[in-house]
Design an enzyme around this catalytic site. Structure first.
Site, mmCIF file in Angstrom:
data_model
loop_
_atom_site.group_PDB
_atom_site.id
_atom_site.type_symbol
_atom_site.label_atom_id
_atom_site.label_comp_id
_atom_site.label_asym_id
_atom_site.label_seq_id
_atom_site.Cartn_x
_atom_site.Cartn_y
_atom_site.Cartn_z
ATOM 1 N N ASN A 1 36.555 28.397 1.906
ATOM 2 C CA ASN A 1 36.934 26.985 1.955
ATOM 3 C C ASN A 1 37.526 26.615 0.600
ATOM 4 O O ASN A 1 37.007 27.023 -0.433
ATOM 5 C CB ASN A 1 35.701 26.111 2.238
ATOM 6 N N ALA B 180 38.317 21.943 9.917
ATOM 7 C CA ALA B 180 39.690 21.455 9.767
ATOM 8 C C ALA B 180 40.543 22.328 8.845
ATOM 9 O O ALA B 180 41.750 22.447 9.030
ATOM 10 C CB ALA B 180 39.671 20.023 9.250
ATOM 11 N N CYS C 172 39.562 9.583 41.549
ATOM 12 C CA CYS C 172 38.487 8.583 41.753
ATOM 13 C C CYS C 172 38.725 7.282 40.993
ATOM 14 O O CYS C 172 37.879 6.394 41.034
ATOM 15 C CB CYS C 172 37.134 9.186 41.357
ATOM 16 N N HIS D 73 33.352 19.746 19.224
ATOM 17 C CA HIS D 73 33.886 18.381 19.307
ATOM 18 C C HIS D 73 34.896 18.242 20.432
ATOM 19 O O HIS D 73 35.650 17.278 20.469
ATOM 20 C CB HIS D 73 34.523 17.972 17.972
ATOM 21 N N SER E 296 33.758 21.901 5.212
ATOM 22 C CA SER E 296 32.986 21.514 4.033
ATOM 23 C C SER E 296 31.501 21.448 4.358
ATOM 24 O O SER E 296 30.678 21.204 3.483
ATOM 25 C CB SER E 296 33.466 20.168 3.502
ATOM 26 N N PHE F 242 41.666 14.988 9.617
ATOM 27 C CA PHE F 242 41.609 13.552 9.903
ATOM 28 C C PHE F 242 40.430 12.862 9.231
ATOM 29 O O PHE F 242 40.419 11.667 9.064
ATOM 30 C CB PHE F 242 41.542 13.331 11.417
ATOM 31 N N ARG F 243 39.402 13.622 8.863
ATOM 32 C CA ARG F 243 38.217 13.007 8.266
ATOM 33 C C ARG F 243 38.266 12.985 6.743
ATOM 34 O O ARG F 243 37.380 12.433 6.115
ATOM 35 C CB ARG F 243 36.956 13.793 8.686
ATOM 36 N N GLN G 65 34.786 23.244 15.047
ATOM 37 C CA GLN G 65 34.748 21.786 14.991
ATOM 38 C C GLN G 65 36.121 21.213 15.343
ATOM 39 O O GLN G 65 36.261 20.001 15.438
ATOM 40 C CB GLN G 65 34.377 21.322 13.579
HETATM 41 ZN ZN LIG Z 1 37.748 11.065 38.557
#
Ligand SMILES: [Zn+2]
Length: 251
Positions: free
Chosen positions: A222, A26, A159, A123, A198, A37-38, A103
């Site tokens: 980081n 992130a 479908c 993700h 992290s 968001f986390r 991620q």
């Molecule tokens: Zn479908």
């Protein structure tokens, strides 16, 4: 250490590498204005997450998922790749970086020019949707049009299956093919560069550990300390765009 010498140390590791892998979290996208968001105070700590089983079981949960997704689009849909993304794209263009494991679900690596085939999304991707039954891709603009008109969770045009963003939800299994690709890329790397993670979310955080055990060098950029600072060859607690941009020579 000043940020000049940080960038120089990172540039040296990159210059000595024949096959690097970049791993992003992130932190690279917060520099584009997309919140983590986390993180504490992040959206997911204010709103209860919707688990995959609930999405499958409940029309109300599906509607709420899509309502949140379009609210997010209004706030962050205009986010653009930043200097960090551009520096990563430049390393891929030069052939220094073979793969970008991410991620993040925002698609900003692809938008910054990294070929889709070189991005491994652990993700998934929130910038488009797919049918959970037949896999048909659906574009968000089409879905939003119908959602705003009918207020119903979208169904597949082919479908009638449930349509969901192409992300991995809480309670949903990690994508096997992507995990395998990430493992292969990691084992082939002689330098593993972590940008803005992290390194606390497993199994994703296992990749830098695997790289290190396999003899690769490990560099971490980081803002906050990470779970793997102790085993890294280089740790830089600075912004990503400035550090990597300077190391690579990209503005
Ligand atoms: Zn479908």
């Amino acid at each position: 250490m000043s940020s000049d010498s940080d960038a120089a140390a990172l540039a040296r590791l990159i210059a000595e590498s024949r096959r690097a892998v970049v791993f992003t979290g992130a932190g690279i996208s917060t520099e584009s204005g997309i919140p983590d968001f986390r993180s504490p105070g992040g959206i997911w700590t204010q709103m209860a997450p919707i688990y995959f089983d609930d999405f499958l079981a409940s029309e109300e949960a599906r509607r709420e998922t899509w309502r949140r997704r379009f609210a997010m689009e209004r706030e962050f849909g205009g986010a653009k790749p930043n200097r960090g993304h551009r520096a990563v794209a430049e390393l891929v263009r030069r052939g220094t970086v073979a793969s970008v494991i991410t991620q993040n679900i925002d698609g900003l690596h692809q938008r910054s020019g990294v070929p889709v085939s070189r991005v491994i999304e652990l993700h998934g991707n929130t910038t488009y949707a797919h049918c959970l039954d037949c896999g048909t891709r659906h574009e968000l603009d089409d879905i939003r049009h119908d959602f705003e008109r009918d207020g119903k969770a979208p169904r597949c045009r082919r479908c009638k299956g449930f349509v969901k963003t192409a992300t991995i939800s809480f309670g949903q299994a990690m994508p096997q093919a992507e995990m395998r690709r990430a493992e292969i890329a990691t084992l082939a790397a002689d330098l593993f560069i972590v940008l803005g993670s992290s390194l606390v979310v497993y199994p994703a955080a296992g990749f830098p550990e695997l790289a290190k055990r396999n003899g690769a060098r490990l560099a971490i950029v980081n803002r906050e300390p990470t779970g793997l600072d102790e085993i890294a060859d280089l740790v830089i607690h600075q912004g990503i765009g400035d550090t990597l941009g300077q190391a690579v020579g990209v503005n």
